[in-house]
Design a protein around this motif. Structure first.
Motif, PDB file in Angstrom:
ATOM      1  N   GLY A  35       0.804  -1.223   0.000  1.00  0.00           N
ATOM      2  CA  GLY A  35       0.000   0.000   0.000  1.00  0.00           C
ATOM      3  C   GLY A  35       0.838   1.275   0.000  1.00  0.00           C
ATOM      4  N   THR A  36       0.262   2.372  -0.486  1.00  0.00           N
ATOM      5  CA  THR A  36       0.913   3.689  -0.403  1.00  0.00           C
ATOM      6  C   THR A  36       0.779   4.195   1.031  1.00  0.00           C
ATOM      7  OG1 THR A  36      -1.167   4.847  -0.866  1.00  0.00           O
ATOM      8  CG2 THR A  36       0.175   4.210  -2.773  1.00  0.00           C
ATOM      9  N   ASP A  37       1.461   5.283   1.323  1.00  0.00           N
ATOM     10  CA  ASP A  37       1.367   5.855   2.671  1.00  0.00           C
ATOM     11  C   ASP A  37      -0.086   6.195   3.006  1.00  0.00           C
ATOM     12  OD1 ASP A  37       4.033   5.568   2.976  1.00  0.00           O
ATOM     13  OD2 ASP A  37       4.542   7.673   2.612  1.00  0.00           O
ATOM     14  N   TRP A  38      -0.754   6.833   2.048  1.00  0.00           N
ATOM     15  CA  TRP A  38      -2.150   7.224   2.296  1.00  0.00           C
ATOM     16  C   TRP A  38      -3.020   5.990   2.598  1.00  0.00           C
ATOM     17  CZ3 TRP A  38      -6.905   6.228  -0.068  1.00  0.00           C
ATOM     18  CH2 TRP A  38      -7.978   7.032   0.374  1.00  0.00           C
ATOM     19  N   GLN A  39      -2.814   4.943   1.790  1.00  0.00           N
ATOM     20  CA  GLN A  39      -3.604   3.715   2.000  1.00  0.00           C
ATOM     21  C   GLN A  39      -3.307   3.112   3.374  1.00  0.00           C
ATOM     22  OE1 GLN A  39      -2.426   1.433  -1.431  1.00  0.00           O
ATOM     23  NE2 GLN A  39      -3.474   2.824  -2.842  1.00  0.00           N
ATOM     24  N   ARG A  40      -2.044   3.157   3.748  1.00  0.00           N
ATOM     25  CA  ARG A  40      -1.658   2.590   5.051  1.00  0.00           C
ATOM     26  C   ARG A  40      -2.134   3.472   6.206  1.00  0.00           C
ATOM     27  NH1 ARG A  40       3.125  -0.973   4.930  1.00  0.00           N
ATOM     28  NH2 ARG A  40       3.731   0.093   6.832  1.00  0.00           N
ATOM     29  N   ASP A  41      -2.145   4.766   5.966  1.00  0.00           N
ATOM     30  CA  ASP A  41      -2.531   5.682   7.053  1.00  0.00           C
ATOM     31  C   ASP A  41      -4.055   5.769   7.205  1.00  0.00           C
ATOM     32  OD1 ASP A  41       0.095   6.160   7.446  1.00  0.00           O
ATOM     33  OD2 ASP A  41       0.127   8.114   6.439  1.00  0.00           O
ATOM     34  N   VAL A  42      -4.757   5.713   6.082  1.00  0.00           N
ATOM     35  CA  VAL A  42      -6.196   6.004   6.125  1.00  0.00           C
ATOM     36  C   VAL A  42      -7.058   4.735   6.075  1.00  0.00           C
ATOM     37  CG1 VAL A  42      -8.080   7.221   4.949  1.00  0.00           C
ATOM     38  CG2 VAL A  42      -5.806   8.275   5.117  1.00  0.00           C
ATOM     39  N   LEU A  43      -6.739   3.829   5.142  1.00  0.00           N
ATOM     40  CA  LEU A  43      -7.585   2.635   4.992  1.00  0.00           C
ATOM     41  C   LEU A  43      -7.212   1.533   5.993  1.00  0.00           C
ATOM     42  CD1 LEU A  43      -7.636   2.313   1.064  1.00  0.00           C
ATOM     43  CD2 LEU A  43      -9.248   3.562   2.541  1.00  0.00           C
ATOM     44  N   LEU A  44      -5.919   1.336   6.143  1.00  0.00           N
ATOM     45  CA  LEU A  44      -5.441   0.185   6.910  1.00  0.00           C
ATOM     46  C   LEU A  44      -5.943   0.154   8.363  1.00  0.00           C
ATOM     47  CD1 LEU A  44      -3.762  -2.366   6.650  1.00  0.00           C
ATOM     48  CD2 LEU A  44      -1.715  -1.025   7.158  1.00  0.00           C
ATOM     49  N   PRO A  45      -5.887   1.272   9.098  1.00  0.00           N
ATOM     50  CA  PRO A  45      -6.305   1.195  10.516  1.00  0.00           C
ATOM     51  C   PRO A  45      -7.746   0.700  10.698  1.00  0.00           C
ATOM     52  CG  PRO A  45      -5.159   3.262  10.065  1.00  0.00           C
ATOM     53  CD  PRO A  45      -5.382   2.605   8.735  1.00  0.00           C
ATOM     54  N   LYS A  46      -8.603   1.085   9.767  1.00  0.00           N
ATOM     55  CA  LYS A  46     -10.003   0.662   9.881  1.00  0.00           C
ATOM     56  C   LYS A  46     -10.163  -0.829   9.584  1.00  0.00           C
ATOM     57  CE  LYS A  46     -11.810   4.872  10.358  1.00  0.00           C
ATOM     58  NZ  LYS A  46     -12.606   5.295  11.516  1.00  0.00           N
ATOM     59  N   LEU A  47      -9.338  -1.307   8.663  1.00  0.00           N
ATOM     60  CA  LEU A  47      -9.373  -2.754   8.374  1.00  0.00           C
ATOM     61  C   LEU A  47      -8.791  -3.535   9.546  1.00  0.00           C
ATOM     62  CD1 LEU A  47      -8.248  -2.711   4.632  1.00  0.00           C
ATOM     63  CD2 LEU A  47     -10.432  -3.584   5.489  1.00  0.00           C
ATOM     64  N   VAL A  48      -7.698  -3.000  10.072  1.00  0.00           N
ATOM     65  CA  VAL A  48      -7.008  -3.666  11.170  1.00  0.00           C
ATOM     66  C   VAL A  48      -7.916  -3.785  12.395  1.00  0.00           C
ATOM     67  CG1 VAL A  48      -5.240  -3.188  12.907  1.00  0.00           C
ATOM     68  CG2 VAL A  48      -4.634  -3.192  10.480  1.00  0.00           C
ATOM     69  N   SER A  49      -8.638  -2.738  12.679  1.00  0.00           N
ATOM     70  CA  SER A  49      -9.513  -2.760  13.857  1.00  0.00           C
ATOM     71  C   SER A  49     -10.749  -3.625  13.631  1.00  0.00           C
ATOM     72  CB  SER A  49      -9.965  -1.342  14.191  1.00  0.00           C
ATOM     73  OG  SER A  49     -10.855  -0.881  13.174  1.00  0.00           O
ATOM     74  N   GLY A  50     -11.040  -3.896  12.357  1.00  0.00           N
ATOM     75  CA  GLY A  50     -12.240  -4.656  12.043  1.00  0.00           C
ATOM     76  C   GLY A  50     -13.460  -3.779  11.825  1.00  0.00           C
ATOM     77  N   GLU A  51     -13.302  -2.469  12.003  1.00  0.00           N
ATOM     78  CA  GLU A  51     -14.458  -1.590  11.762  1.00  0.00           C
ATOM     79  C   GLU A  51     -14.927  -1.708  10.315  1.00  0.00           C
ATOM     80  OE1 GLU A  51     -13.940   2.561  13.750  1.00  0.00           O
ATOM     81  OE2 GLU A  51     -11.975   1.557  13.743  1.00  0.00           O
ATOM     82  N   TRP A  52     -13.969  -1.869   9.406  1.00  0.00           N
ATOM     83  CA  TRP A  52     -14.294  -2.109   8.007  1.00  0.00           C
ATOM     84  C   TRP A  52     -13.835  -3.524   7.646  1.00  0.00           C
ATOM     85  CZ3 TRP A  52     -11.951   2.874   5.282  1.00  0.00           C
ATOM     86  CH2 TRP A  52     -12.571   4.023   5.841  1.00  0.00           C
ATOM     87  N   THR A  53     -14.399  -4.072   6.587  1.00  0.00           N
ATOM     88  CA  THR A  53     -13.910  -5.366   6.111  1.00  0.00           C
ATOM     89  C   THR A  53     -13.331  -5.224   4.704  1.00  0.00           C
ATOM     90  OG1 THR A  53     -16.060  -6.034   5.211  1.00  0.00           O
ATOM     91  CG2 THR A  53     -15.591  -6.648   7.497  1.00  0.00           C
ATOM     92  N   GLY A  54     -12.681  -6.288   4.256  1.00  0.00           N
ATOM     93  CA  GLY A  54     -12.042  -6.253   2.939  1.00  0.00           C
ATOM     94  C   GLY A  54     -12.550  -7.369   2.042  1.00  0.00           C
ATOM     95  N   THR A  55     -12.375  -7.226   0.743  1.00  0.00           N
ATOM     96  CA  THR A  55     -12.708  -8.297  -0.198  1.00  0.00           C
ATOM     97  C   THR A  55     -11.570  -8.458  -1.193  1.00  0.00           C
ATOM     98  OG1 THR A  55     -13.617  -7.050  -2.063  1.00  0.00           O
ATOM     99  CG2 THR A  55     -15.103  -7.472  -0.195  1.00  0.00           C
ATOM    100  N   MET A  56     -11.737  -9.375  -2.051  1.00  0.00           N
ATOM    101  CA  MET A  56     -10.726  -9.754  -3.038  1.00  0.00           C
ATOM    102  C   MET A  56     -11.496  -9.931  -4.344  1.00  0.00           C
ATOM    103  SD  MET A  56      -8.496 -13.080  -2.171  1.00  0.00           S
ATOM    104  CE  MET A  56      -7.662 -14.132  -3.351  1.00  0.00           C
ATOM    105  N   CYS A  57     -11.382  -8.951  -5.263  1.00  0.00           N
ATOM    106  CA  CYS A  57     -12.200  -8.960  -6.486  1.00  0.00           C
ATOM    107  C   CYS A  57     -11.367  -9.361  -7.690  1.00  0.00           C
ATOM    108  CB  CYS A  57     -12.829  -7.592  -6.704  1.00  0.00           C
ATOM    109  SG  CYS A  57     -13.943  -7.071  -5.383  1.00  0.00           S
ATOM    110  N   LEU A  58     -11.349 -10.659  -7.977  1.00  0.00           N
ATOM    111  CA  LEU A  58     -10.568 -11.167  -9.101  1.00  0.00           C
ATOM    112  C   LEU A  58     -11.491 -11.612 -10.231  1.00  0.00           C
ATOM    113  CD1 LEU A  58      -8.949 -11.936  -6.346  1.00  0.00           C
ATOM    114  CD2 LEU A  58      -7.654 -13.434  -7.832  1.00  0.00           C
ATOM    115  N   THR A  59     -12.364 -12.578  -9.903  1.00  0.00           N
ATOM    116  CA  THR A  59     -13.099 -13.330 -10.912  1.00  0.00           C
ATOM    117  C   THR A  59     -14.074 -12.464 -11.707  1.00  0.00           C
ATOM    118  OG1 THR A  59     -12.924 -15.267  -9.511  1.00  0.00           O
ATOM    119  CG2 THR A  59     -14.634 -15.322 -11.196  1.00  0.00           C
ATOM    120  N   GLU A  60     -14.139 -12.735 -13.010  1.00  0.00           N
ATOM    121  CA  GLU A  60     -15.209 -12.179 -13.843  1.00  0.00           C
ATOM    122  C   GLU A  60     -15.944 -13.372 -14.450  1.00  0.00           C
ATOM    123  OE1 GLU A  60     -13.428  -9.202 -16.420  1.00  0.00           O
ATOM    124  OE2 GLU A  60     -12.525  -8.194 -14.687  1.00  0.00           O
ATOM    125  N   SER A  61     -17.112 -13.113 -15.043  1.00  0.00           N
ATOM    126  CA  SER A  61     -17.939 -14.272 -15.410  1.00  0.00           C
ATOM    127  C   SER A  61     -17.219 -15.194 -16.399  1.00  0.00           C
ATOM    128  CB  SER A  61     -19.282 -13.821 -15.978  1.00  0.00           C
ATOM    129  OG  SER A  61     -19.064 -13.130 -17.183  1.00  0.00           O
TER     130      SER A  61
END
Lengths: 600, 600
Positions: free
Chosen positions: A142-168
Motif C-alpha cells: 500500500g501507499t502511505d495514504w492507503q496505510r494511514d487512512v484505509l489500513l487502521p479501519k481494516l485492522v480494527s475490524g471496523e471495516w472489512t475487505g474483499t478480493m475482487c478477481l473473478t469475472e464471469s
C-alpha cells in the motif's frame, strides 16, 4: 449441526506436545509475549466466543441465507451483532504488528482462533477472514495514504475487505479479465467492470468495505502482464478516514448456491468507482499473490473444519444409536440392540474422520510455524527457509486437506444412515458447506499444477529436498526404536515414493509437458498422504512416550496411537493407487480425440 | 441442471451390441413381442416423454419442494400432470404380466425406461418407482382379494404404493420395530404406530395410495421373527374397488433434506388404520425382501443416473469454457484462451465420469438380463441360475454403483470450478440428489455385509463361482487376441484378486466374525471394479471389432476403446488399495477402546 465444542485438548496436544510451540514462540523475534499462559487464555476465550456466540448462528445462516436489497446485502440474523462483539473484543488485532496498533502476536495464534471460529460457523468466519488478506496486501504494497487512512479501519475490524478477481468469463485465467481503470486528474482511477463470486462483497456487518480489485489500465499489455491492483472503498473516504458519499460500486445480485448460505457471494458492479492504485502499474498479479497465499492457507484449514464437524456429529451418534448386534455377540445385552460403534464399518468411517481431522490439525499448525518463521524468524536465512517450505506446502494444505475434508464430511453423513440426509442433524449442511473448499481460491487441479509445475519442478527440486531430508532424518533418528517401526518403515517407503514420483514427473515433463498436468493431482495426493504419515508418526511417538512415562490421560494417548495405526494401515495404502495411476502417464488422458467427448 | 437428452446411441450399444438383447429376448418364454422394433419404439417414446415432460420439471421440484398441508402433501407444480400423462400413456403396464392386464414385456425394458425417466427427473421417478415393489409384493404374496381389488389399480398406475419399514429408532435393524397390528372381527387389522422416511408416503398425484407396512401382531415373537406385512390403503376400498372413506393413516410432516426435494419423505402416523395381512403372520420380512430386492436394483441404477447427469453437464461446459493455454501450446490460438477440455486434469475428471456412467449402464443391463431370465427363463435351471447370480449382484449394483455415482456427481461440480457450486448450472443439485443413494434401501455398509456375509460366505462361495468362471472363460477365449491383451491381462489379475480376497475373508471370518465387517466394504469395491473391468473389456472388444470391420460411427467406437483403456489404467488400480486395506484386518478397527472415540 452439532453445537460446537472446541477440541482444546487436541489443539493443545498439537501446540504443546507435538510441535512444541512454547519453544517455537521463544525463538521468534519480538513474540516473547506469546507465553503459554497467554496462548491458553486466547484459546479459551476464542472457544467461549465460538461456542456461545457463533455456533448457535450456524444453522440460522444456512436456513435464512443472505438477503439482497437495492441498498445492499443483509447478513443473516445475528451475524452483525456477533461481528460487533468480535471487533469490540479486539479479535482482529491479535496478530497485527504492534506498530499498526495490533497485539503483535504470531500468525499461528490467529490460525488457532480461526480454527475455532470457522468450525463453529464457517459462513460467518468468511467475513473477518477475507479482511486478513486485504490487510496483508496493504501492509506490503500500500501507499502511505492507503496505510494511514484505509489500513487502521481494516485492522480494527471496523471495516472489512474483499478480493475482487473473478469475472464471469474467467476465474483462474486472470489474463482474460476486462475490468478497466481510467486514470483521473486527482491521481485516483475510475474503475468500471463486473466482478462475480465476490465473497462478502456486500453486507451490513461493517461500516465500510475496501475492495481489492484487479483491473486493466488503458495502455496495459494483454494477458497477466497488464493487470493492476486497486483499493476501491464502498463508501468514499476522507483523508481523515471519515466515511463520505457512496462510491460507484454496488452489489447487483447474490448467488444461490449449494452451501455457505450465510456467506454472501456477490456480483459486484463497478461504474466509474474511485479506486487507488496499489503497488506499481501492471504488477497487480504479483501483489495479489500475497493475498491469495494467505487465503489458500485459510481455505486449506477448511478441510480441518469440515472434518471436525463431521467428527463432532458422528461420535455421539455412534455411541447413542442402537442398531443390530455386534458380529461377535451382544455388547449391550440389556438393550434392544448394540450401539453402532461396535460395527467394524462404522468404526472405519469414524476412524477415517478422526485420522483426517487430527492429521489436518497437525499439518495446519506445522505450516503455521513456518508462517511465523517467515515473518518473525530471527535470521534472514531462517525466514527464507520458512518461506520456501511455505511455498511448497501451501498448495498441499489447500488441495489435499480440502479433498479430505469433503471425504470426511460425506462420511459424517454416512454414519447417520438416512438421518444424515435430513437437515436437522446438520451433517448434510456440513457436506454442502464443505463442497466449495476444493473450488474457490484455486481448484485442486490448480493447486496441483502450482505444486508440481511451479514449486517442485520449477525449483528443480530445491524446494522439496529440505522437507524430504527432514522426514528422512526423523526416520533415521528412530531406527532403534522398536515401538515405532510399524510407522517408520512405511513412512520411509512413502518418502521414497514421493522422491521417485518427483524424479519421474520431471523426466516425463521434459518429453511432454502434458505429463505435468496428467500427474499433478496424483502427485498432490501422494505428497499430502506422506506429510500426514510424517505427522501421524510423530503424534504416535509423542503419545507412546506419554504412555510409557505414565503421564496424563492414557485413554487420550491410546486414541492417538490407535488412530496412527489406522492411518498407516488403512489410509496411507492409497498412495499405491496414486503411484500406479501417476505412472500410467498422459496418453490415457490426451490420446482420446476431442470428438469422442460427446453426448451420444 | 442440463436439460436431459436420452443417450439412445449408448443405450442401444449396450442393448444390441454388448449384450445382444435381441437374442436374449428371443430366448425368454412368452416375450416374443419384444422385437427390436418394439424396443426401439419404446425407448424413443420414453426418451420423448423424459426430455419434454419430466426434464423441465426437475429444477422446479428442487426449488419448490413438496408442501405439507393438513389434508395431505402436494407435489411440486407439474408433477401431478406429468404423472397423469404417464398413466394415460400406459407406461406402468409395460412389464406387468398380460394376465394382469399388462403388456407382458420383460423387466429389462422397464429398466431402460426407468433410466430415461430417472435421469430426467429423479425425484419424480420415485413416485411410480415405488409402486413397482408394491405390485411385485402383491403378485407374489397377496390374497385373492388383494390381487383382485388392490392390484389392478396399482398396475394401471391409478394408485401408487409405498414401503413402510423405518421407524425413528430403527432403519436397517427392523427387529426393533414397534408398530402394532390388532386383529379385527372382519378379518382385517387395526394398525397403529409411526413410520418415518416414507418415500412418496403422501402426495396428490394419484387417487389412492396403498402402503405396504411392517407391523407386529399382539402375540408376535420378539425381533425379526415377529414381523408381519400389511396392505394399508390411504382411502378405504370397497370390494368393487371404489374409494370409500379416509383410512386412519396420515402424513404428520415431511422432512427437510439435502436433495430430492420434489420427492416427499413423510412421517406417516397410523392410528387404528385398517390393514390387510399379506402372506403369513410373522413372515412379513421374507415377503418384504421381494420388494427390497427390486428397490435395491432400482436404487443401484441411480449411480448411473447421477453420473449421466454429471456427464451431460460437464461435457458441453468443458468444450465451451475457455481458460488458460494448453501445456503443449495453444489449441485455440485465435481465441482468448483454450477450451478447458485440453487440460489433462479436466480430461481425467471427464473420463472418470464417462467410465463410471457407461460402466454403470453396462452393469445395469447385464443385471437386467438376469432379472428377465429369473422371471421368463425357459427352464427351471435357467431361472434358478439367474436368481443366484441376481442375488449375488444386487448388493454390488446397489452399493458399488451408488458410491461411484456420488463420486461422478462431485466431479461434475469440479469440472465447472466455482460455477459448479452455483444452483443455476444444476451440478450442485445433482450432487445433493445423489447423496441419498448410498443411504436408503440399505447403506453401503449393509449392502457389503449382504454381499460378503450372506451371499459369498453364506453360500460357501457357490453363488460367486459361476460368475468368476464366466469371466475367466471370457478371458481364455481371448488368449490369442493381441489387441485385447491390454485389457485381458489386468482383468485376469482382478478376477484372481477377487477369488483370493474371497478365500482370505472366509478364512479370517472363521477366526473372528468381526473380520467380515472389517473387510466387507473393500470387498464390495473390489467386486464392483472387477465386474466393471469385465464389462469394459467386452465393450472395448465390441468397439474394436466394429472399427476393424469399418462399421458404424468410428468416433463413437474409438471413444469406447479409449475409455476402456482409461478405466483399466486409472480406475481399476484402485483395487490395489482395497486389497491392501482389506488384508490389514479387523484389529486396526476393533482394538481401539470405545472410550477413545471421544470429543477432546
Amino acid at each position: 449441526m452439532p453445537s460446537y465444542k472446541t477440541p482444546l485438548k487436541d489443539i493443545q496436544f498439537v501446540f504443546n506436545e507435538l510441535l512444541d510451540y512454547p519453544s517455537h514462540y521463544e525463538r521468534l523475534k519480538g513474540c516473547a509475549e506469546a507465553s503459554s499462559d497467554l496462548v491458553d487464555a486466547v484459546l479459551n476465550e476464542a472457544a467461549k466466543f465460538s461456542e456461545e456466540v457463533l455456533s448457535p448462528l450456524n444453522r440460522v445462516g444456512d436456513q435464512e441465507g443472505c438477503t439482497w436489497t437495492p441498498e445492499g446485502v443483509i447478513a443473516p440474523t445475528g451475524f452483525k451483532e456477533a461481528y460487533k462483539q468480535y471487533v469490540d473484543n479486539g479479535w482482529p488485532l491479535l496478530s497485527v504488528p504492534e506498530a499498526l496498533g495490533g497485539q503483535g502476536l504470531p500468525s499461528s495464534l490467529s490460525m488457532a482462533v480461526t480454527e475455532a471460529v470457522s468450525t463453529a460457523n464457517v459462513s460467518w468466519s468468511g467475513y473477518p477472514g477475507l479482511s486478513q488478506g486485504a490487510i496483508k496486501t496493504l501492509i506490503e504494497h500500500g501507499t502511505d495514504w492507503q496505510r494511514d487512512v484505509l489500513l487502521p479501519k481494516l485492522v480494527s475490524g471496523e471495516w472489512t475487505g474483499t478480493m475482487c478477481l473473478t469475472e464471469s468469463h474467467c476465474g483462474s485465467d486472470l489474463g482474460q479479465l476486462r475490468t478497466r481503470a481510467l486514470p483521473q486528474e486527482d491521481g485516483s482511477y475510475a474503475i468500471t467492470g463486473t466482478k462475480i463470486f465476490i465473497s462478502s462483497g456486500d453486507h451490513d456487518m461493517a461500516d465500510n468495505i475496501v475492495h481489492i480489485v484487479l483491473a486493466r489500465l488503458p495502455d496495459a499489455p494483454a494477458g497477466t502482464a497488464g493487470i493492476s491492483l486497486f483499493a476501491v472503498p464502498k463508501f468514499n473516504v476522507s483523508d481523515a478516514g471519515g466515511i463520505a458519499d457512496r462510491n460507484g460500486v454496488k452489489c447487483g445480485s447474490i448467488e444461490h448456491k449449494m452451501g455457505i448460505h450465510g456467506f454472501a457471494t456477490c456480483v459486484m458492479n463497478f461504474e466509474d468507482a474511485k479506486g487507488y492504485l496499489i503497488g506499481e502499474p501492471n504488477k497487480g498479479l504479483a501483489c495479489m499473490f500475497t493475498f491469495m497465499n494467505h487465503a489458500r492457507l485459510a481455505t486449506g484449514m477448511q478441510g480441518l473444519v469440515h472434518s471436525e464437524i463431521a467428527y463432532q456429529g458422528a461420535i455421539p451418534y455412534a455411541h447413542d444409536r442402537l442398531a443390530m448386534r455386534s458380529l461377535s455377540g451382544p455388547k449391550n445385552p440389556d438393550g434392544p440392540a448394540d450401539p453402532i460403534i461396535v460395527h467394524p464399518d462404522v468404526r472405519r468411517l469414524l476412524l477415517t474422520i478422526k485420522a483426517i481431522t487430527e492429521g489436518c490439525r497437525a499439518l495446519s499448525y506445522y505450516t503455521a510455524q513456518q508462517l511465523d518463521l517467515s515473518e518473525y524468524g530471527e535470521s534472514e536465512e531462517t525466514r527464507k527457509q520458512a518461506e520456501s517450505l511455505l511455498a511448497l506446502i501451501t498448495p498441499i494444505c489447500k488441495g489435499f486437506m480440502t479433498e479430505l475434508g469433503l471425504e470426511a464430511a460425506s462420511h459424517g453423513v454416512q454414519v447417520f444412515g438416512g438421518h444424515g440426509y435430513i437437515s436437522e442433524w446438520g451433517m448434510e449442511q456440513n457436506m454442502r458447506d464443505s463442497r466449495i473448499s476444493t473450488l474457490y481460491e484455486g481448484t485442486t487441479g490448480i493447486q496441483s499444477l502450482d505444486l508440481l509445475g511451479r514449486k517442485v519442478l520449477g525449483s528443480g527440486g530445491k524446494l522439496l529436498q529440505p522437507l524430504l531430508a527432514e522426514i528422512s532424518h526423523y526416520c533415521e533418528g528412530l531406527s532403534t526404536n522398536a515401538d515405532m517401526q510399524e510407522f517408520v518403515a512405511p513412512l520411509q517407503d512413502a518418502v521414497q515414493t514421493w522422491q521417485e514420483v518427483s524424479m519421474q514427473a520431471g523426466a516425463a515433463a521434459m518429453e511432454n509437458p502434458e505429463e505435468v498436468g496428467a500427474a499433478s493431482v496424483d502427485y498432490l495426493m501422494i505428497s499430502g498422504y506422506t506429510l500426514f504419515a510424517y505427522l501421524w508418526a510423530r503424534m504416535a511417538q509423542v503419545a507412546q512416550q506419554q504412555i510409557s512415562a505414565g503421564e496424563g490421560d492414557e485413554t487420550f494417548y491410546q486414541g492417538k496411537v490407535h488412530t496412527a495405526r489406522f492411518y498407516f494401515q488403512r489410509l496411507l495404502p492409497r498412495v499405491a493407487t496414486h503411484k500406479a495411476t501417476l505412472a500410467s502417464g498422459a496418453d490415457n488422458l490426451m490420446a482420446m480425440p476431442e470428438a469422442c467427448f460427446a453426448l451420444n
